[in-house]
Design a protein around this motif. Structure first.
Motif, PDB file in Angstrom:
ATOM      1  N   PRO A   1      15.406 -17.957-107.545  1.00 28.02           N
ATOM      2  CA  PRO A   1      14.640 -17.046-108.377  1.00 28.02           C
ATOM      3  C   PRO A   1      14.054 -17.724-109.601  1.00 28.02           C
ATOM      4  O   PRO A   1      14.690 -18.558-110.225  1.00 28.02           O
TER       5      PRO A   1
ATOM      6  N   THR B   1      10.268 -13.003-112.240  1.00 24.18           N
ATOM      7  CA  THR B   1      10.374 -11.758-111.480  1.00 24.18           C
ATOM      8  C   THR B   1       9.052 -11.009-111.535  1.00 24.18           C
ATOM      9  O   THR B   1       8.410 -10.936-112.586  1.00 24.18           O
TER      10      THR B   1
ATOM     11  N   GLU C   1      11.409 -11.166-106.242  1.00 28.74           N
ATOM     12  CA  GLU C   1      11.596 -12.554-106.655  1.00 28.74           C
ATOM     13  C   GLU C   1      11.787 -13.416-105.413  1.00 28.74           C
ATOM     14  O   GLU C   1      11.985 -12.894-104.308  1.00 28.74           O
TER      15      GLU C   1
ATOM     16  N   PRO D   1       6.096 -17.425-108.930  1.00 18.32           N
ATOM     17  CA  PRO D   1       7.500 -17.049-108.748  1.00 18.32           C
ATOM     18  C   PRO D   1       8.491 -18.195-108.857  1.00 18.32           C
ATOM     19  O   PRO D   1       9.674 -17.962-109.080  1.00 18.32           O
TER      20      PRO D   1
END
Length: 109
Positions: free
Chosen positions: A47, A50, A42, A90
């Protein structure tokens, strides 16, 4: 869902920093060498989605002592590039993006 920082490693791929982590203990199927090793990647700071990469190697802590090659940072970088090319975003939240690189995995099954 963010990765646990403990046991994770940072990697810089083309100027972007990612965090990646192998599961310390194998799942039941990985312990029996029925399924291959997976790891997660990540963004390091913010984040979002994932990346879950399925390798063609057994988990190093499998219960049969089946040998596999270590996962090298160069392999992680190549997987990140392949996932980005394949549509992994991402920065956006969402379901995990799966990258299957398990061709050649030999199960003990």
């Amino acid at each position: 869902m963010a990765l646990v920082k403990k046991g994770s490693r940072l990697i810089d791929v083309d100027g972007t920093v990612y965090r990646w982590r192998l599961r310390g203990r194998p799942t039941y199927d990985q312990g029996l060498v029925w399924s291959p090793l997976t790891y997660a990647v990540e963004y390091a700071d913010t984040p979002g989605t994932t990346l879950v990469v399925t390798t063609n190697q057994p988990h190093p802590s499998n219960w049969f002592g089946t040998q596999g090659s270590p996962i090298l940072p160069s392999e992680v970088a190549a997987a990140i590039r392949a996932a980005l090319t394949g549509g992994w975003t991402p920065a956006r939240p969402g379901s995990p993006f799966h990258l299957d690189r398990s061709a050649g995995f030999v199960s003990s099954h």
